[in-house]
Design an enzyme around this catalytic site. Structure first.
Site, PDB file in Angstrom:
ATOM      1  N   ARG A   1      12.199  -6.575   4.865  1.00 56.37           N
ATOM      2  CA  ARG A   1      12.033  -5.101   4.485  1.00 56.37           C
ATOM      3  C   ARG A   1      13.026  -4.310   5.551  1.00 56.37           C
ATOM      4  O   ARG A   1      13.146  -4.429   6.670  1.00 56.37           O
ATOM      5  CB  ARG A   1      10.687  -4.979   4.892  1.00 56.37           C
ATOM      6  CG  ARG A   1      10.444  -3.419   4.627  1.00 56.37           C
ATOM      7  CD  ARG A   1       8.701  -3.136   4.683  1.00 56.37           C
ATOM      8  NE  ARG A   1       7.890  -3.056   5.873  1.00 56.37           N
ATOM      9  CZ  ARG A   1       6.797  -2.829   6.000  1.00 56.37           C
ATOM     10  NH1 ARG A   1       5.925  -2.477   4.847  1.00 56.37           N
ATOM     11  NH2 ARG A   1       6.134  -2.668   7.263  1.00 56.37           N
TER      12      ARG A   1
ATOM     13  N   LYS B   1       1.061  -1.525  -0.099  1.00 57.70           N
ATOM     14  CA  LYS B   1       0.002  -0.076  -0.034  1.00 57.70           C
ATOM     15  C   LYS B   1       0.811   1.157   0.060  1.00 57.70           C
ATOM     16  O   LYS B   1       0.534   2.198  -0.878  1.00 57.70           O
ATOM     17  CB  LYS B   1      -0.993   0.010   1.375  1.00 57.70           C
ATOM     18  CG  LYS B   1      -1.884  -1.022   1.177  1.00 57.70           C
ATOM     19  CD  LYS B   1      -2.823  -1.024   2.466  1.00 57.70           C
ATOM     20  CE  LYS B   1      -2.040  -0.998   3.939  1.00 57.70           C
ATOM     21  NZ  LYS B   1      -1.488  -2.203   4.157  1.00 57.70           N
TER      22      LYS B   1
ATOM     23  N   ARG C   1      -0.040  -8.942  13.498  1.00 56.21           N
ATOM     24  CA  ARG C   1      -0.308  -8.083  12.722  1.00 56.21           C
ATOM     25  C   ARG C   1      -1.483  -8.577  11.820  1.00 56.21           C
ATOM     26  O   ARG C   1      -2.430  -8.101  11.429  1.00 56.21           O
ATOM     27  CB  ARG C   1       0.986  -7.330  12.095  1.00 56.21           C
ATOM     28  CG  ARG C   1       1.160  -5.914  13.089  1.00 56.21           C
ATOM     29  CD  ARG C   1       2.585  -5.814  12.582  1.00 56.21           C
ATOM     30  NE  ARG C   1       2.536  -5.151  11.526  1.00 56.21           N
ATOM     31  CZ  ARG C   1       3.647  -4.929  10.536  1.00 56.21           C
ATOM     32  NH1 ARG C   1       4.893  -5.576  10.743  1.00 56.21           N
ATOM     33  NH2 ARG C   1       3.644  -4.089   9.596  1.00 56.21           N
TER      34      ARG C   1
ATOM     35  N   ARG D   1      -9.214   0.851   9.510  1.00 56.27           N
ATOM     36  CA  ARG D   1      -8.790  -0.398   9.751  1.00 56.27           C
ATOM     37  C   ARG D   1      -9.791  -1.085  10.751  1.00 56.27           C
ATOM     38  O   ARG D   1      -9.600  -2.292  10.977  1.00 56.27           O
ATOM     39  CB  ARG D   1      -7.476  -0.462  10.500  1.00 56.27           C
ATOM     40  CG  ARG D   1      -6.379  -0.692   9.900  1.00 56.27           C
ATOM     41  CD  ARG D   1      -5.000  -0.569  10.716  1.00 56.27           C
ATOM     42  NE  ARG D   1      -4.001  -1.459  10.626  1.00 56.27           N
ATOM     43  CZ  ARG D   1      -2.879  -0.877   9.825  1.00 56.27           C
ATOM     44  NH1 ARG D   1      -2.766   0.476   9.249  1.00 56.27           N
ATOM     45  NH2 ARG D   1      -1.769  -1.526   9.825  1.00 56.27           N
TER      46      ARG D   1
ATOM     47  N   ARG E   1      11.800  -1.758  10.844  1.00 59.38           N
ATOM     48  CA  ARG E   1      10.939  -1.469  11.568  1.00 59.38           C
ATOM     49  C   ARG E   1      10.768  -2.270  12.953  1.00 59.38           C
ATOM     50  O   ARG E   1      10.866  -3.585  12.719  1.00 59.38           O
ATOM     51  CB  ARG E   1       9.687  -1.585  11.040  1.00 59.38           C
ATOM     52  CG  ARG E   1       9.146   0.093  10.705  1.00 59.38           C
ATOM     53  CD  ARG E   1       8.068  -0.224   9.412  1.00 59.38           C
ATOM     54  NE  ARG E   1       6.703  -0.529   9.962  1.00 59.38           N
ATOM     55  CZ  ARG E   1       5.608  -0.578   9.505  1.00 59.38           C
ATOM     56  NH1 ARG E   1       5.619   0.047   8.580  1.00 59.38           N
ATOM     57  NH2 ARG E   1       4.535  -1.034   9.989  1.00 59.38           N
TER      58      ARG E   1
END
Ligand code: AMP
Length: 213
Positions: free
Chosen positions: A127, A13, A171, A88, A160
């Protein structure tokens, strides 16, 4: 153009929102980025959000709706915006509907991006992100430079806090339990599209553009 990019963590996204934002000259509004900035600055909001984010849970709806109300009332949102990571929950979607009515904004178009869960886990565990501008790096298509300095803004490239496998799984569970149902809300209320995000960045972007145009 008023757009919601919808989907689980790691579907792309943020990456797609940045491309749309540059092309269509409308702001990317990422609640995750805004919260991370608040955590970095240790504001009141940041202090409240930090532990929740580290556990991979959702920050309460009233806090999120407050941030969104403040942000989308600003001048640069007059010609459109891209929501990334919001709404969300159903109360967030309902809050957004009320807000768009009050601000007399046009209806949102919701584009869902889907990617198989095994691919998401692989993407997120490898990532890296720029802590300043949020640009994503991954070893396959866009490796981070050896000095870990962002080529775009000079910020530090980091992993992160919540991109570890345990928190990623949490998550994804939160996404299935609390967020996935938001899709039905948009199927009923607004323009809704779903696209395959398990392709390279440019191919996914072309598909989004064909919807937008
Ligand atoms: P993201 O960058 O979108 O993956 O978001 C990172 C984290 O910020 C999430 O795991 C949540 O803890 C929090 N967060 C971001 N957006 C929202 C939202 N719309 N509602 C609740 N929590 C959020």
């Amino acid at each position: 153009m008023y757009l919601i990019l919808f989907g689980a963590p790691g579907v792309g996204k943020g990456t797609q929102a940045k491309l749309i934002s540059a092309d269509y000259h409308i702001p990317q509004i990422s609640t995750g980025d805004m919260l991370r900035e608040a955590v970095g600055k240790q504001t009141e909001l940041g202090k409240k959000a930090q532990a929740i984010m580290e556990r991979g849970e959702l920050v309460p709806d009233d806090i999120i709706l407050g941030i969104i109300k403040n942000r989308i009332s600003q001048e640069d949102c007059k010609n459109g915006l891209i929501l990334d990571g919001f709404p969300r929950t159903i109360p967030q979607a309902e809050g957004l509907s009320k807000l768009t009515e009050a601000l007399q904004l046009p209806a949102f178009t919701c584009i869902e991006i889907t990617v198989p869960e095994a691919v998401i886990i692989k993407r997120l565990t490898s990532r890296k992100v720029c802590e300043k501008c949020g640009m994503d790096f991954n070893p396959v298509t866009n490796p981070a430079p050896a000095d870990h300095i962002c080529p775009k803004c000079g910020g530090r490239i980091v992993t992160r806090q919540d991109d570890n496998e345990e928190t990623i799984r949490k998550r994804l569970k939160v996404y299935h339990d609390q967020t996935a149902q938001v899709k039905d809300y948009y199927k009923q209320h607004d323009h809704f599209y779903s696209i395959d995000g398990n392709k390279d960045v440019e191919a996914v972007y072309q598909e989004i553009k064909s919807i937008l145009n």
